[in-house]
Design a protein around this motif. Structure first.
Motif, PDB file in Angstrom:
ATOM      1  N   ALA A  77      44.130  37.473  55.600  1.00  0.00           N
ATOM      2  CA  ALA A  77      45.002  38.652  55.457  1.00  0.00           C
ATOM      3  C   ALA A  77      45.485  38.811  54.019  1.00  0.00           C
ATOM      4  CB  ALA A  77      46.184  38.545  56.413  1.00  0.00           C
ATOM      5  N   ILE A  78      45.876  37.705  53.392  1.00  0.00           N
ATOM      6  CA  ILE A  78      46.343  37.779  52.000  1.00  0.00           C
ATOM      7  C   ILE A  78      45.196  38.146  51.068  1.00  0.00           C
ATOM      8  CG2 ILE A  78      47.316  36.448  50.083  1.00  0.00           C
ATOM      9  CD1 ILE A  78      49.355  37.147  52.248  1.00  0.00           C
ATOM     10  N   ALA A  79      44.012  37.642  51.343  1.00  0.00           N
ATOM     11  CA  ALA A  79      42.859  37.927  50.480  1.00  0.00           C
ATOM     12  C   ALA A  79      42.486  39.405  50.481  1.00  0.00           C
ATOM     13  CB  ALA A  79      41.668  37.080  50.915  1.00  0.00           C
ATOM     14  N   LYS A  80      42.918  40.151  51.495  1.00  0.00           N
ATOM     15  CA  LYS A  80      42.623  41.583  51.564  1.00  0.00           C
ATOM     16  C   LYS A  80      43.581  42.423  50.722  1.00  0.00           C
ATOM     17  CE  LYS A  80      40.549  41.419  56.198  1.00  0.00           C
ATOM     18  NZ  LYS A  80      40.684  41.823  57.618  1.00  0.00           N
ATOM     19  N   ILE A  81      44.637  41.801  50.235  1.00  0.00           N
ATOM     20  CA  ILE A  81      45.636  42.514  49.429  1.00  0.00           C
ATOM     21  C   ILE A  81      45.172  42.518  47.973  1.00  0.00           C
ATOM     22  CG2 ILE A  81      48.046  42.491  48.652  1.00  0.00           C
ATOM     23  CD1 ILE A  81      48.707  40.992  51.278  1.00  0.00           C
ATOM     24  N   SER A  82      45.301  43.640  47.302  1.00  0.00           N
ATOM     25  CA  SER A  82      44.786  43.729  45.924  1.00  0.00           C
ATOM     26  C   SER A  82      45.599  42.903  44.941  1.00  0.00           C
ATOM     27  CB  SER A  82      44.747  45.195  45.471  1.00  0.00           C
ATOM     28  OG  SER A  82      46.061  45.751  45.489  1.00  0.00           O
ATOM     29  N   HIS A  83      46.931  42.921  45.082  1.00  0.00           N
ATOM     30  CA  HIS A  83      47.800  42.201  44.154  1.00  0.00           C
ATOM     31  C   HIS A  83      49.028  41.657  44.879  1.00  0.00           C
ATOM     32  CE1 HIS A  83      45.636  45.059  41.502  1.00  0.00           C
ATOM     33  NE2 HIS A  83      45.661  44.061  40.642  1.00  0.00           N
ATOM     34  N   LEU A  84      49.530  40.546  44.380  1.00  0.00           N
ATOM     35  CA  LEU A  84      50.845  40.048  44.767  1.00  0.00           C
ATOM     36  C   LEU A  84      51.790  40.303  43.602  1.00  0.00           C
ATOM     37  CD1 LEU A  84      49.793  36.606  46.321  1.00  0.00           C
ATOM     38  CD2 LEU A  84      50.390  38.697  47.562  1.00  0.00           C
ATOM     39  N   TYR A  85      53.076  40.422  43.895  1.00  0.00           N
ATOM     40  CA  TYR A  85      54.077  40.690  42.860  1.00  0.00           C
ATOM     41  C   TYR A  85      55.132  39.585  42.877  1.00  0.00           C
ATOM     42  CZ  TYR A  85      52.076  45.361  42.453  1.00  0.00           C
ATOM     43  OH  TYR A  85      51.216  46.414  42.241  1.00  0.00           O
ATOM     44  N   MET A 107      40.544  39.261  44.711  1.00  0.00           N
ATOM     45  CA  MET A 107      41.705  39.276  45.582  1.00  0.00           C
ATOM     46  C   MET A 107      42.447  37.942  45.458  1.00  0.00           C
ATOM     47  SD  MET A 107      41.348  42.285  46.798  1.00  0.00           S
ATOM     48  CE  MET A 107      40.448  42.755  45.315  1.00  0.00           C
ATOM     49  N   PRO A 108      43.776  37.940  45.579  1.00  0.00           N
ATOM     50  CA  PRO A 108      44.529  36.699  45.363  1.00  0.00           C
ATOM     51  C   PRO A 108      44.297  35.675  46.471  1.00  0.00           C
ATOM     52  CG  PRO A 108      45.978  38.465  46.102  1.00  0.00           C
ATOM     53  CD  PRO A 108      44.640  39.092  45.850  1.00  0.00           C
ATOM     54  N   LYS A 109      44.330  34.411  46.071  1.00  0.00           N
ATOM     55  CA  LYS A 109      44.224  33.315  47.033  1.00  0.00           C
ATOM     56  C   LYS A 109      45.623  32.881  47.466  1.00  0.00           C
ATOM     57  CE  LYS A 109      40.068  31.241  44.995  1.00  0.00           C
ATOM     58  NZ  LYS A 109      39.537  30.033  44.309  1.00  0.00           N
ATOM     59  N   PHE A 110      45.733  32.515  48.728  1.00  0.00           N
ATOM     60  CA  PHE A 110      46.952  31.893  49.235  1.00  0.00           C
ATOM     61  C   PHE A 110      46.488  30.829  50.208  1.00  0.00           C
ATOM     62  CE2 PHE A 110      50.797  31.926  52.108  1.00  0.00           C
ATOM     63  CZ  PHE A 110      51.652  31.360  51.176  1.00  0.00           C
ATOM     64  N   CYS A 111      46.765  29.571  49.886  1.00  0.00           N
ATOM     65  CA  CYS A 111      46.124  28.456  50.571  1.00  0.00           C
ATOM     66  C   CYS A 111      47.138  27.554  51.265  1.00  0.00           C
ATOM     67  CB  CYS A 111      45.339  27.611  49.564  1.00  0.00           C
ATOM     68  SG  CYS A 111      44.098  28.560  48.670  1.00  0.00           S
ATOM     69  N   GLU A 149      44.861  30.747  38.505  1.00  0.00           N
ATOM     70  CA  GLU A 149      43.904  31.677  37.904  1.00  0.00           C
ATOM     71  C   GLU A 149      44.222  33.120  38.301  1.00  0.00           C
ATOM     72  OE1 GLU A 149      41.051  32.719  35.263  1.00  0.00           O
ATOM     73  OE2 GLU A 149      42.026  30.772  35.586  1.00  0.00           O
ATOM     74  N   ASP A 150      44.823  33.315  39.471  1.00  0.00           N
ATOM     75  CA  ASP A 150      45.200  34.671  39.875  1.00  0.00           C
ATOM     76  C   ASP A 150      46.305  35.229  38.980  1.00  0.00           C
ATOM     77  OD1 ASP A 150      43.355  34.888  41.918  1.00  0.00           O
ATOM     78  OD2 ASP A 150      44.689  34.042  43.422  1.00  0.00           O
ATOM     79  N   TYR A 151      47.166  34.346  38.494  1.00  0.00           N
ATOM     80  CA  TYR A 151      48.191  34.761  37.534  1.00  0.00           C
ATOM     81  C   TYR A 151      47.524  35.106  36.202  1.00  0.00           C
ATOM     82  CZ  TYR A 151      52.457  34.377  34.626  1.00  0.00           C
ATOM     83  OH  TYR A 151      53.495  34.602  33.753  1.00  0.00           O
ATOM     84  N   ASN A 152      46.592  34.261  35.767  1.00  0.00           N
ATOM     85  CA  ASN A 152      45.889  34.515  34.502  1.00  0.00           C
ATOM     86  C   ASN A 152      45.138  35.840  34.541  1.00  0.00           C
ATOM     87  OD1 ASN A 152      46.707  32.105  33.264  1.00  0.00           O
ATOM     88  ND2 ASN A 152      44.980  30.951  34.122  1.00  0.00           N
ATOM     89  N   GLN A 153      44.609  36.194  35.720  1.00  0.00           N
ATOM     90  CA  GLN A 153      43.814  37.414  35.854  1.00  0.00           C
ATOM     91  C   GLN A 153      44.649  38.617  36.304  1.00  0.00           C
ATOM     92  OE1 GLN A 153      40.449  36.596  38.394  1.00  0.00           O
ATOM     93  NE2 GLN A 153      39.647  34.999  37.050  1.00  0.00           N
ATOM     94  N   ASN A 154      45.965  38.447  36.321  1.00  0.00           N
ATOM     95  CA  ASN A 154      46.898  39.520  36.673  1.00  0.00           C
ATOM     96  C   ASN A 154      46.728  40.012  38.106  1.00  0.00           C
ATOM     97  OD1 ASN A 154      49.153  40.972  35.728  1.00  0.00           O
ATOM     98  ND2 ASN A 154      47.922  42.820  35.451  1.00  0.00           N
ATOM     99  N   LYS A 155      46.224  39.144  38.980  1.00  0.00           N
ATOM    100  CA  LYS A 155      46.242  39.465  40.407  1.00  0.00           C
ATOM    101  C   LYS A 155      47.624  39.177  40.988  1.00  0.00           C
ATOM    102  CE  LYS A 155      41.340  38.367  41.056  1.00  0.00           C
ATOM    103  NZ  LYS A 155      40.389  37.418  41.711  1.00  0.00           N
ATOM    104  N   ILE A 156      48.382  38.344  40.282  1.00  0.00           N
ATOM    105  CA  ILE A 156      49.802  38.141  40.580  1.00  0.00           C
ATOM    106  C   ILE A 156      50.561  38.784  39.425  1.00  0.00           C
ATOM    107  CG2 ILE A 156      51.642  36.459  40.903  1.00  0.00           C
ATOM    108  CD1 ILE A 156      49.530  34.509  41.960  1.00  0.00           C
TER     109      ILE A 156
END
Length: 412
Positions: free
Chosen positions: A197-205, A1-5, A111-118
């Motif tokens: 809440a953000i960590a529960k989302i599968s992907h960001l766009y 799940m994507p990180k948002f810090c 890393e979330d971009y590298n792993q296509n979570k974004i």
């Protein structure tokens, strides 16, 4: 799940914010830039245009170094301050037409971009990405958030409702009559709730800022290789971002203007179009499409409606079904001979604020031969194209909100 810090934001003092915040550098005309630089010593434009001090255009590594120097000078003069603890910002923008945008400012992870979570929906230009990566490597800060979007989350809406009950740290109105409110979120429970809440989302766009995030990720990857003790928690791994629910995004279209008919007469051009479209001459009646795969066209003093014929509505993927791609595949490329949609000087893109009345004026003035209009893209189309790993054509979307530089800064 994507990180948002949360992050230790560097930001202007309350008394300077209205003077500091600026539109992107390239959005000003030369005259506008010079006026702001001359009369406003606190504009962020002084940082990104350091040569103004010497009345000289400076580029390359020399400019990058001077940008960093100007930024450090602003910090030394206590125009900026840095938070002692990690925070989020809630940034709400009120447009003069009544649109309201509310989003959280924090940092996503490379890393979330590298792993296509974004997920992304646009191609980037490698030369531009490389240039901006070198810029970031020198200045070591980022002030233009990447615009990311996510499905509406009740938990985040509830936090927003709580936060805005308090007085905003910043409240200012720009000359374009946008009013900005910014709250600093320091409460640890609220910070944890946002991250959870953000960590529960599968992907960001990515809604806007493909080159910015690509450059930041390239820098993160390079610095990770250079750091024998890399952990992934270093500041260079985090990218300044503005997260907004997708139901608040406003997506508008770009209209197309073409210089000539590629050697065809008006009648020959219409005959070629008839192969792919049902055509109706609307004469002087202003026409704007109301359905997908319908287009407006202005040619030789008259409006036309173009409906893609049903036998050509055979699509292999989400990109083929996009109206901008249809216009490219059935008109611009095969009939008008335009294959390079980014760089060909025969085609110009006009954002939706410059509607078909603007297109009509340009064609009537003989600056262009023909103009085309279409419906705006829907967010679900953007997401489907991203999910399929495809890229939209240039100038497929004009997305609001547009963010200002200098409101907050991520240092690394």
């Amino acid at each position: 799940m994507p990180k948002f810090c949360a992050f230790k934001a560097t930001r202007p003092t309350r008394t300077k914010i209205s003077l500091m915040a600026s539109r992107p550098y390239e959005s000003y005309t030369k005259k506008e830039r010079e006026a702001r630089l001359e009369h406003n010593p606190f504009s962020f434009l002084h940082i990104v245009n350091p040569g103004y001090k010497y009345k000289k255009e400076i580029s390359g590594k020399q400019r990058f170094s001077l940008v960093k120097n100007r930024f450090l000078e602003f910090k030394e003069d206590e125009i900026f301050k840095t938070e002692e603890q990690a925070v989020f910002l809630l940034h709400q923008i009120h447009y003069r037409n009544g649109d309201i945008f509310s989003g959280f400012v924090g940092c996503c992870h490379a890393e979330d971009y590298n792993q296509n979570k974004i997920k992304r929906h646009e191609e980037t230009l490698s030369k531009r990405v490389s240039l901006f990566t070198n810029y970031l490597k020198t200045v070591r800060f980022n002030t233009d958030p990447v615009l990311l979007t996510y499905p509406k989350q009740n938990a985040l809406d509830e936090i927003t409702a709580e936060v805005i009950q308090n007085r905003a740290e910043y409240e200012f109105t720009t000359t374009s009559r946008e009013t900005h409110y910014v709250w600093i979120i320091k409460d640890l429970a609220q910070i944890e709730a946002i991250e959870t809440a953000i960590a529960k989302i599968s992907h960001l766009y990515i809604a806007d800022g493909h080159h910015r995030i690509s450059s930041s990720v390239m820098l993160s990857n390079e610095m990770a290789l250079e750091n024998d003790k890399h952990t992934g928690n270093e500041a260079y791994n985090f990218i300044l971002s503005y997260l907004i629910p997708e139901n608040q995004l406003k997506i508008r279209e770009f209209n197309r203007l073409v210089k000539d008919l590629n050697g065809l007469s008006k009648e020959e051009f219409l005959i070629r179009l008839d192969e792919f479209f049902r055509i109706e001459n609307r004469k002087q009646d202003y026409y704007k499409p109301t359905y997908k795969h319908h287009f407006s066209m202005y040619l030789d003093g008259e409006f036309y409606s173009l409906y893609l014929r049903k036998n050509h509505q055979i699509f292999q993927n989400a990109l083929d079904e996009l109206d901008a791609q249809i216009l490219n595949n059935f008109i611009l490329k095969p009939i008008l001979g335009i294959a390079d949609f980014k760089n060909n000087k025969r085609v110009t893109y006009a954002p939706a604020q410059k509607d078909m009345a603007y297109v009509k004026g340009k064609v009537d003035a003989k600056k262009y031969a023909v103009g085309f209009g279409m419906l705006p893209v829907q967010i679900q189309e953007v997401k489907q194209i991203a999910d399929e790993g495809l890229s939209m054509p240039p100038k497929s979307t004009y997305i609001d909100p547009k963010l200002r530089s200098g409101i907050c800064i991520h240092e690394f």
